[in-house]
Motif scaffolding. Structure first.
Motif, PDB file in Angstrom:
ATOM      1  N   ARG A 102       0.833  -1.214   0.000  1.00 50.54           N
ATOM      2  CA  ARG A 102       0.000   0.000   0.000  1.00 50.54           C
ATOM      3  C   ARG A 102       0.864   1.260   0.000  1.00 50.54           C
ATOM      4  N   VAL A 103       1.848   1.305   0.881  1.00 51.11           N
ATOM      5  CA  VAL A 103       2.648   2.529   0.998  1.00 51.11           C
ATOM      6  C   VAL A 103       3.548   2.724  -0.216  1.00 51.11           C
ATOM      7  N   ILE A 104       4.224   1.682  -0.643  1.00 48.83           N
ATOM      8  CA  ILE A 104       5.145   1.847  -1.781  1.00 48.83           C
ATOM      9  C   ILE A 104       4.373   2.228  -3.047  1.00 48.83           C
ATOM     10  N   VAL A 105       3.273   1.521  -3.304  1.00 51.59           N
ATOM     11  CA  VAL A 105       2.513   1.788  -4.526  1.00 51.59           C
ATOM     12  C   VAL A 105       1.860   3.177  -4.499  1.00 51.59           C
ATOM     13  N   THR A 106       1.340   3.596  -3.337  1.00 52.29           N
ATOM     14  CA  THR A 106       0.646   4.900  -3.309  1.00 52.29           C
ATOM     15  C   THR A 106       1.601   6.087  -3.220  1.00 52.29           C
ATOM     16  N   ARG A 107       2.841   5.882  -2.766  1.00 50.37           N
ATOM     17  CA  ARG A 107       3.745   7.034  -2.594  1.00 50.37           C
ATOM     18  C   ARG A 107       4.824   7.148  -3.668  1.00 50.37           C
ATOM     19  N   THR A 108       4.991   6.115  -4.493  1.00 50.02           N
ATOM     20  CA  THR A 108       6.049   6.125  -5.522  1.00 50.02           C
ATOM     21  C   THR A 108       6.008   7.381  -6.393  1.00 50.02           C
ATOM     22  N   GLU A 109       4.811   7.781  -6.801  1.00 52.47           N
ATOM     23  CA  GLU A 109       4.699   8.929  -7.714  1.00 52.47           C
ATOM     24  C   GLU A 109       4.512  10.251  -6.968  1.00 52.47           C
ATOM     25  N   ILE A 110       4.610  10.213  -5.626  1.00 52.02           N
ATOM     26  CA  ILE A 110       4.407  11.451  -4.859  1.00 52.02           C
ATOM     27  C   ILE A 110       5.686  11.888  -4.146  1.00 52.02           C
ATOM     28  N   ASP A 111       6.080  11.146  -3.127  1.00 45.82           N
ATOM     29  CA  ASP A 111       7.193  11.629  -2.284  1.00 45.82           C
ATOM     30  C   ASP A 111       8.137  10.519  -1.820  1.00 45.82           C
ATOM     31  N   MET A 112       8.215   9.439  -2.596  1.00 47.35           N
ATOM     32  CA  MET A 112       9.021   8.301  -2.157  1.00 47.35           C
ATOM     33  C   MET A 112      10.507   8.640  -1.969  1.00 47.35           C
ATOM     34  N   GLN A 113      11.002   9.606  -2.754  1.00 50.91           N
ATOM     35  CA  GLN A 113      12.399  10.018  -2.609  1.00 50.91           C
ATOM     36  C   GLN A 113      12.647  10.552  -1.191  1.00 50.91           C
ATOM     37  N   TYR A 114      11.700  11.347  -0.701  1.00 57.81           N
ATOM     38  CA  TYR A 114      11.821  11.908   0.656  1.00 57.81           C
ATOM     39  C   TYR A 114      11.651  10.829   1.717  1.00 57.81           C
ATOM     40  N   ILE A 115      10.747   9.884   1.462  1.00 58.16           N
ATOM     41  CA  ILE A 115      10.528   8.789   2.418  1.00 58.16           C
ATOM     42  C   ILE A 115      11.811   7.967   2.544  1.00 58.16           C
ATOM     43  N   LYS A 116      12.460   7.719   1.405  1.00 57.51           N
ATOM     44  CA  LYS A 116      13.721   6.953   1.431  1.00 57.51           C
ATOM     45  C   LYS A 116      14.792   7.686   2.246  1.00 57.51           C
ATOM     46  N   ALA A 117      14.850   9.011   2.078  1.00 55.58           N
ATOM     47  CA  ALA A 117      15.843   9.804   2.826  1.00 55.58           C
ATOM     48  C   ALA A 117      15.555   9.746   4.330  1.00 55.58           C
ATOM     49  N   GLU A 118      14.284   9.864   4.690  1.00 51.35           N
ATOM     50  CA  GLU A 118      13.901   9.793   6.115  1.00 51.35           C
ATOM     51  C   GLU A 118      14.191   8.403   6.685  1.00 51.35           C
ATOM     52  N   TYR A 119      13.950   7.392   5.870  1.00 51.10           N
ATOM     53  CA  TYR A 119      14.174   6.007   6.321  1.00 51.10           C
ATOM     54  C   TYR A 119      15.655   5.792   6.643  1.00 51.10           C
ATOM     55  N   LEU A 120      16.491   6.241   5.734  1.00 52.17           N
ATOM     56  CA  LEU A 120      17.937   6.085   5.910  1.00 52.17           C
ATOM     57  C   LEU A 120      18.413   6.840   7.149  1.00 52.17           C
ATOM     58  N   LYS A 121      17.892   8.046   7.323  1.00 48.64           N
ATOM     59  CA  LYS A 121      18.286   8.893   8.454  1.00 48.64           C
ATOM     60  C   LYS A 121      17.907   8.235   9.787  1.00 48.64           C
ATOM     61  N   LYS A 122      16.705   7.685   9.833  1.00 45.73           N
ATOM     62  CA  LYS A 122      16.192   7.147  11.102  1.00 45.73           C
ATOM     63  C   LYS A 122      16.686   5.737  11.396  1.00 45.73           C
TER      64      LYS A 122
END
Length: 315
Positions: free
Chosen positions: A266-286
């Protein structure tokens, strides 16, 4: 920022349709070819491709995908083929009417903007012949029902403008309704969280911190519970930093034994075209690990290949 990578000169919908038809033909399906096409087309391209496929082969592409794919890959690809509003509507309907997955429905509803919700409600009604409010009314209860109904039906401003005075007053109201009293006045929380803009909630949060020495989300966790708390936290965290919120949701889905694939998809498919780049950055940081690596270690086969294709390069 999206992570979707599309070819610099994308093939025509007709070419794509022919390639897919070829991949389906014969014994077994060339799943790699299917993934290579579908995971690299944006919403508009996917819509044209589906029209073209139907016109050329007199068959719905989604029906063909159902017969050719299976398991988690099938779930992810079928969800990906929708346009964003249609996909949100499908997810919410599935969560409310079939799976009783109130957490999933709450996440989608409470993380969308007022204009996205307006459009989503129209699509929901035209797709399922029932109003979203009716499904919420019929399946949820208590404070969760109150916040979801208020959230989908209250028009909220979306701009960055904030009335500082009102924000400060709201922070006081929430303190009085929660931490200051025995028990919690949920009504005050529902009122403020469903009527104020994201920018306004972020301002309330900083006033709350200044006045009472800790964050508003801590107060929400202490004063409310269950899925009602989850709804408030979703609204609040998506107002302050949606990418950080979704990074946490993804981490929780992959933590411990077993993976919650429904959430992951659900999250990957719904956010890929919106803000996934930012989610990846936050994931790495945390979590000190790339999201791609986490997904890689929790998934396998074609399903893994599809999700990683949506996530883009590993960094």
């Amino acid at each position: 920022m999206a992570t979707l990578t599309v070819p610099p000169v994308p093939p025509t919908p007709r070419d794509d349709a022919m390639q897919l038809y070829r991949a389906f033909k014969g014994f077994g399906c060339d799943t790699t070819a299917v993934i290579n096409i579908l995971a690299h087309r944006d919403a508009t391209q996917r819509a044209y491709l589906q029209q073209e496929y139907k016109a050329t082969y007199a068959e719905e592409l989604s029906k063909r995908l159902i017969s050719e794919l299976s398991g988690k890959l099938e779930t992810a690809v079928l969800l990906w083929m929708h346009d964003p509003a249609g996909r949100d509507a499908t997810i919410i309907r599935q969560c409310l009417a079939v799976d009783m997955n109130f957490e999933g429905a709450t996440e989608v509803i409470c993380s969308r903007t007022p204009s996205q919700l307006q459009y989503l409600k129209q699509i929901y009604h035209s797709k399922f012949g029932v109003y979203l409010e009716h499904d919420i009314e019929a399946t949820t209860s208590g404070d969760l029902k109150k916040i979801l109904l208020a959230y989908v039906s209250t028009p909220r401003p979306e701009g960055p403008e904030v009335n500082r005075e009102i924000a400060q007053k709201d922070a006081k109201v929430l303190y009085k309704a929660g931490e200051k009293k025995l028990g919690t006045d949920e009504k005050a929380f529902v009122h403020i969280f469903s009527e104020r803009s994201g920018a306004h909630l972020a301002a309330i949060s900083s006033y709350y911190h200044d006045m009472y020495g800790h964050k508003l989300n801590k107060a929400i966790k202490n004063e409310t519970s269950g899925i009602f708390a989850h709804a408030l936290l979703t609204i609040f965290q998506c107002a302050v930093n949606p990418a950080k919120y979704f990074a946490k949701v993804l981490h929780k889905a992959m933590k411990g034994l077993g993976t919650n694939d429904t959430t992951l998809i659900r999250v990957i498919v719904t956010r890929t075209e919106i803000d996934m780049q930012y989610i990846k950055a936050e994931y790495l940081k945390k979590y000190k690990k790339t999201l791609n690596d986490a997904v890689h270690s929790e998934t396998s086969g074609h399903y893994r290949a599809f999700l990683l294709a949506l996530l883009g390069p590993n960094h």
